[in-house]
Design an enzyme around this catalytic site. Structure first.
Site, PDB file in Angstrom:
ATOM      1  N   PRO A 136       0.819  -1.223   0.000  1.00 37.15           N
ATOM      2  CA  PRO A 136       0.000   0.000   0.000  1.00 37.15           C
ATOM      3  C   PRO A 136       0.846   1.265   0.000  1.00 37.15           C
ATOM      4  O   PRO A 136       0.367   2.341  -0.305  1.00 37.15           O
ATOM      5  CB  PRO A 136      -0.806  -0.108   1.308  1.00 37.15           C
ATOM      6  CG  PRO A 136      -0.762  -1.548   1.685  1.00 37.15           C
ATOM      7  CD  PRO A 136       0.561  -2.046   1.197  1.00 37.15           C
ATOM      8  N   GLU A 161       2.597  -7.906   8.682  1.00 38.45           N
ATOM      9  CA  GLU A 161       2.570  -6.434   8.702  1.00 38.45           C
ATOM     10  C   GLU A 161       3.394  -5.852   7.557  1.00 38.45           C
ATOM     11  O   GLU A 161       3.360  -4.650   7.299  1.00 38.45           O
ATOM     12  CB  GLU A 161       3.149  -5.932  10.035  1.00 38.45           C
ATOM     13  CG  GLU A 161       2.288  -6.245  11.243  1.00 38.45           C
ATOM     14  CD  GLU A 161       0.872  -5.716  11.084  1.00 38.45           C
ATOM     15  OE1 GLU A 161      -0.065  -6.513  11.146  1.00 38.45           O
ATOM     16  OE2 GLU A 161       0.726  -4.499  10.861  1.00 38.45           O
ATOM     17  N   ARG A 165      -1.623  -8.921 -20.850  1.00 42.71           N
ATOM     18  CA  ARG A 165      -2.511  -8.628 -21.966  1.00 42.71           C
ATOM     19  C   ARG A 165      -1.909  -7.590 -22.912  1.00 42.71           C
ATOM     20  O   ARG A 165      -2.395  -7.413 -24.030  1.00 42.71           O
ATOM     21  CB  ARG A 165      -3.877  -8.180 -21.480  1.00 42.71           C
ATOM     22  CG  ARG A 165      -3.877  -6.987 -20.577  1.00 42.71           C
ATOM     23  CD  ARG A 165      -5.235  -6.801 -19.930  1.00 42.71           C
ATOM     24  NE  ARG A 165      -6.270  -6.658 -20.922  1.00 42.71           N
ATOM     25  CZ  ARG A 165      -6.520  -5.533 -21.584  1.00 42.71           C
ATOM     26  NH1 ARG A 165      -5.757  -4.471 -21.383  1.00 42.71           N
ATOM     27  NH2 ARG A 165      -7.491  -5.471 -22.451  1.00 42.71           N
ATOM     28  N   ASP A 212      -7.762   1.717 -26.554  1.00 41.40           N
ATOM     29  CA  ASP A 212      -7.802   3.085 -27.059  1.00 41.40           C
ATOM     30  C   ASP A 212      -8.179   4.094 -25.982  1.00 41.40           C
ATOM     31  O   ASP A 212      -7.451   5.034 -25.722  1.00 41.40           O
ATOM     32  CB  ASP A 212      -8.826   3.175 -28.199  1.00 41.40           C
ATOM     33  CG  ASP A 212      -8.107   2.934 -29.516  1.00 41.40           C
ATOM     34  OD1 ASP A 212      -8.747   2.964 -30.569  1.00 41.40           O
ATOM     35  OD2 ASP A 212      -6.881   2.719 -29.428  1.00 41.40           O
TER      36      ASP A 212
END
Ligand SMILES: Nc1nonc1C(=O)N[C@@H]1CC[C@H](O)C1
Length: 246
Positions: free
Chosen positions: A89, A116, A154, A169
Site C-alpha cells: 500500500p 505487517e 494482456r 484506445d
C-alpha cells in the site's frame, strides 16, 4: 516476459497462468512464471520467515535474509537483469501507464509480502520499485502480484492481437471506457443505442469517444483534469453534458 514471484504461496500466484488470457500467453511462450518460496531459504527447524517488530506493536514482520536469498536465487535463474518490484500500500498507485512501462521489461521479480510487511532494509537493499494496486489492505501481496501479471500479460505482443488496440484506445489515453453492448438488441425493454446499429463507423467512433469523455467527467473528474482535450473533444463533452441535462 518472465515473472519471478517471491511469495510464501508461490503455487497460488502461479495459478494466474492456468486460466484465460494469461494461461494462453504462457502456453504460447509469451510469458513465463516462476515461484520462489522464502521458506526454502531458511535454516531453522521451524523454517522461520518472520519475527516480532522492533519497537513493539501488533503482528509480525518478514525477515530480510530468507527474502533476500529468494530474490538472489530468482535473479540468478536468468541472465537478464531484473527489476525487483515490491507490492505494498506504500507503493505508487498502479495505473495503465505504469503497466505499459512494466510490460516492456524482459523480466521482473515480484515480491509479495505477508503479515505487517517486510523489514525496511530489504526494500533498501533489493527493491527497485514499490507499487500499490489500491488504497486498501490485503492479507498478502499475492493478489496484487497476480493483478500486475494479468495487466502486463494482456499488453504483450501477440497476446491479444488487434483486440488490444480496440480495448486500449480509451483507457490508454487516460479516459474511462465507453459502454459496450452485444446481442440481443433489447433486454427488458432496454435497447442498444441506435448509433451502434447504424453501420456508420464515423458516427460510432464519435459516439464512443463522447461516452468515454462523458463518463470520465462524471465518474473520474481527476482523470479528466489530467487530459489535454482537443476542440473536438470539448464539443463532444459539451454535447454529452447537454444530453444529460435534457
Ligand atoms: N494494497 C496493496 N497493493 O499491493 N499490496 C497491497 C497490500 O495490501 N499488501 C498487504 C499489506 C500488508 C501485507 O503484507 C500485504
Amino acid at each position: 516476459m518472465r515473472f519471478d514471484v517471491v511469495s510464501l504461496f508461490p503455487g497460488w500466484v502461479a495459478s494466474v497462468a492456468d486460466w484465460g488470457i494469461t494461461g494462453r500467453a504462457r502456453d504460447r511462450g509469451l510469458l513465463s512464471l516462476h515461484g520462489w518460496d522464502p521458506r526454502d531459504y531458511t535454516h531453522d527447524r521451524h523454517r522461520t520467515v518472520d519475527d516480532r517488530p522492533y519497537g513493539g506493536g501488533p503482528g509480525m514482520v518478514m525477515k530480510v535474509d530468507p527474502l533476500r536469498q529468494a530474490i538472489q536465487a530468482a535473479r540468478h535463474a536468468d541472465p537478464r537483469p531484473a527489476r525487483v518490484i515490491y507490492l505494498s500500500p506504500q507503493g505508487r498507485p498502479l495505473d495503465q501507464a505504469g503497466v505499459q512501462r512494466l510490460a516492456t521489461l524482459p523480466r521482473v521479480i515480484l515480491l509479495a509480502g505477508r503479515y505487517e510487511g517486510i523489514d525496511e532494509r530489504l526494500i533498501q537493499l533489493e527493491v527497485d520499485e514499490e507499487w500499490s494496486i489500491g488504497d486498501y489492505v490485503l492479507s498478502g501481496g499475492e493478489l496484487a502480484a497476480m493483478v500486475l501479471i494479468d495487466a502486463c500479460a494482456r499488453l504483450l505482443p501477440g497476446v491479444l492481437g488487434d483486440a488490444l488496440s480496440a480495448a486500449q484506445d480509451s483507457f490508454s489515453q487516460g479516459l474511462l471506457d465507453c459502454p459496450h453492448y452485444t446481442r440481443p438488441e433489447v433486454v427488458d425493454g432496454l435497447a442498444v443505442p441506435e448509433v451502434l446499429l447504424s453501420g456508420d463507423h464515423g458516427r460510432i467512433t464519435g459516439w464512443r469517444r463522447k461516452q468515454a469523455l462523458g463518463r470520465t467527467w462524471e465518474r473520474r473528474p481527476d482523470l479528466l483534469a489530467q487530459q489535454e482535450l482537443s476542440e473536438a473533444d470539448c464539443r463532444l463533452l459539451e454535447e454529452y453534458q447537454r444530453e444529460l441535462a435534457d
